[in-house]
Scaffold this active site. Structure first.
Site, PDB file in Angstrom:
ATOM      1  N   GLU A  15       0.435  -1.106   5.729  1.00 55.50           N
ATOM      2  CA  GLU A  15       1.892  -0.936   5.808  1.00 55.50           C
ATOM      3  C   GLU A  15       2.589  -2.300   5.903  1.00 55.50           C
ATOM      4  OE1 GLU A  15      -0.016   1.075   7.915  1.00 55.50           O
ATOM      5  OE2 GLU A  15       0.647   3.131   7.554  1.00 55.50           O
TER       6      GLU A  15
ATOM      7  N   ASP B  87      -1.153  -9.250  15.633  1.00 57.35           N
ATOM      8  CA  ASP B  87      -0.004  -9.962  16.194  1.00 57.35           C
ATOM      9  C   ASP B  87      -0.327 -11.455  16.303  1.00 57.35           C
ATOM     10  OD1 ASP B  87       1.223  -7.510  16.400  1.00 57.35           O
ATOM     11  OD2 ASP B  87       0.625  -7.189  18.471  1.00 57.35           O
TER      12      ASP B  87
ATOM     13  N   GLU C 253       1.378  -5.240   5.167  1.00 58.05           N
ATOM     14  CA  GLU C 253       1.099  -6.045   3.971  1.00 58.05           C
ATOM     15  C   GLU C 253       2.101  -5.736   2.860  1.00 58.05           C
ATOM     16  OE1 GLU C 253      -2.964  -5.664   2.862  1.00 58.05           O
ATOM     17  OE2 GLU C 253      -2.772  -6.875   1.055  1.00 58.05           O
TER      18      GLU C 253
ATOM     19  N   GLU D 245      -6.112   1.489  18.206  1.00 57.22           N
ATOM     20  CA  GLU D 245      -4.703   1.098  18.275  1.00 57.22           C
ATOM     21  C   GLU D 245      -4.217   1.364  19.694  1.00 57.22           C
ATOM     22  OE1 GLU D 245      -2.105  -0.229  16.226  1.00 57.22           O
ATOM     23  OE2 GLU D 245      -1.033   0.103  18.106  1.00 57.22           O
TER      24      GLU D 245
HETATM   25  C1  LIG Z   1       1.612  -6.157  13.144  1.00 59.14           C
HETATM   26  S1  LIG Z   1       0.923  -4.589  13.443  1.00 59.14           S
HETATM   27  C2  LIG Z   1      -0.123  -4.319  12.010  1.00 59.14           C
HETATM   28  C3  LIG Z   1      -0.472  -2.879  11.807  1.00 59.14           C
HETATM   29  C4  LIG Z   1      -1.410  -2.586  10.625  1.00 59.14           C
HETATM   30  N1  LIG Z   1      -2.709  -3.196  10.844  1.00 59.14           N
HETATM   31  C5  LIG Z   1      -0.818  -3.058   9.339  1.00 59.14           C
HETATM   32  O1  LIG Z   1      -1.308  -4.065   8.808  1.00 59.14           O
HETATM   33  O2  LIG Z   1       0.113  -2.414   8.833  1.00 59.14           O
HETATM   34  C6  LIG Z   1      -0.276  -4.938  14.698  1.00 59.14           C
HETATM   35  C7  LIG Z   1      -0.808  -3.661  15.328  1.00 59.14           C
HETATM   36  O3  LIG Z   1      -1.871  -4.004  16.201  1.00 59.14           O
HETATM   37  C8  LIG Z   1      -1.721  -3.309  17.420  1.00 59.14           C
HETATM   38  N2  LIG Z   1      -2.357  -4.147  18.449  1.00 59.14           N
HETATM   39  C9  LIG Z   1      -1.988  -5.390  18.819  1.00 59.14           C
HETATM   40  N3  LIG Z   1      -2.779  -5.866  19.787  1.00 59.14           N
HETATM   41  C10 LIG Z   1      -3.684  -4.890  20.037  1.00 59.14           C
HETATM   42  C11 LIG Z   1      -4.757  -4.769  20.955  1.00 59.14           C
HETATM   43  N4  LIG Z   1      -5.046  -5.765  21.816  1.00 59.14           N
HETATM   44  N5  LIG Z   1      -5.494  -3.643  20.966  1.00 59.14           N
HETATM   45  C12 LIG Z   1      -5.184  -2.615  20.095  1.00 59.14           C
HETATM   46  N6  LIG Z   1      -4.174  -2.675  19.210  1.00 59.14           N
HETATM   47  C13 LIG Z   1      -3.429  -3.783  19.174  1.00 59.14           C
HETATM   48  C14 LIG Z   1      -0.220  -3.193  17.609  1.00 59.14           C
HETATM   49  O4  LIG Z   1       0.116  -2.131  18.476  1.00 59.14           O
HETATM   50  C15 LIG Z   1       0.239  -2.960  16.179  1.00 59.14           C
HETATM   51  O5  LIG Z   1       0.265  -1.586  15.837  1.00 59.14           O
END
Ligand SMILES: C[S@@+](CC[C@H](N)C(=O)[O-])C[C@H]1O[C@@H](n2cnc3c(N)ncnc32)[C@H](O)[C@@H]1O
Length: 216
Positions: A196, A121, A198, A72
């Protein structure tokens, strides 16, 4: 005021859980099993963008036979995940605080058995497909790190990202299985662990899309 205090506390709170994460994860490239004290035949599962850690902690608890590594990039977010893992005393769960764009620095060829991408994302509004974690350049990196017979499990709420990802997986030679456009009303829901995001989307009535991309 509260936000400032929380931010300032990050290094101290990370330090309290120092055995859960690595200062220099790139030094573990090619020797994660050795560094985490597991046998050489232990499967490694990697989650990219683990958020606050609900999924990784539940998966690691359910699969003690696996070495689970969660990555993360947001410091305050990974801190929440690390503290959760620490409180649960999970011996098989470790963290990388870093960006997936540099993932090839962390893992060697054939080192990983399974990858989880949960609610990555979408980069749809900004129209930046190359930033998506399922863009072909990322998939090629994952293929290099992953053993033949491995797989990527991908879940999203976003239709556009899902359609895009399906095409990228196909383009990169993955075999698609367990495809569902309404995971929570499918046969695959029984073994599904909700993240979370989801849960948040499900509460809003948004259907969850999922596919498993096998690297055969
Ligand atoms: C929309 S959140 C989803 C979090 C979790 N997977 C969930 O489903 O509840 C996307 C997460 O991916 C992390 N993230 C996005 N791009 C990333 C990258 N290139 N490397 C590491 N983490 C990344 C963001 O910081 C964020 O915490």
């Amino acid at each position: 005021m509260t936000r400032m205090r929380t931010k300032r506390n990050i290094p101290a709170r990370m330090e309290k859980c120092h055995e859960r994460w690595f200062d220099m994860p790139l030094l573990n490239k090619g020797k994660w099993r050795q560094e985490c004290n597991v046998s050489e035949d232990t499967p490694i599962w990697l989650e990219i963008g683990c958020g606050k850690g609900k999924f990784c902690t539940e998966m690691a608890a359910l699969h003690p036979e696996v070495l689970y590594i969660a990555m993360e990039r947001e410091p305050s977010v990974i801190l929440a995940a690390i503290e959760k893992a620490h409180a649960m005393e999970l011996p098989n769960l470790f963290f990388i605080r870093g960006d997936a764009g540099l993932i090839e620095n962390y893992f060697d060829e054939d080192e990983i058995d399974r990858i989880f991408l949960n609610f990555s994302d979408p980069w749809t509004r900004q129209n930046k497909p190359k930033r998506r974690l399922t863009y072909r350049a990322f998939l090629e990196k994952y293929k290099f790190m992953m053993k033949k017979g491995g797989a990527i499990e991908f879940k999203t709420d976003n239709d556009e990202l899902f359609d895009f990802s399906i095409e990228e997986f196909k383009e990169c030679g993955f075999t698609l299985t367990q495809e569902s456009r309404d995971l929570h009303r499918s046969e695959f829901d029984e073994s599904n662990i909700r993240t979370e995001f989801e849960q948040k989307f499900a509460d809003q009535g948004i259907t969850i899309k999922r596919v498993v991309a096998e690297y055969l």
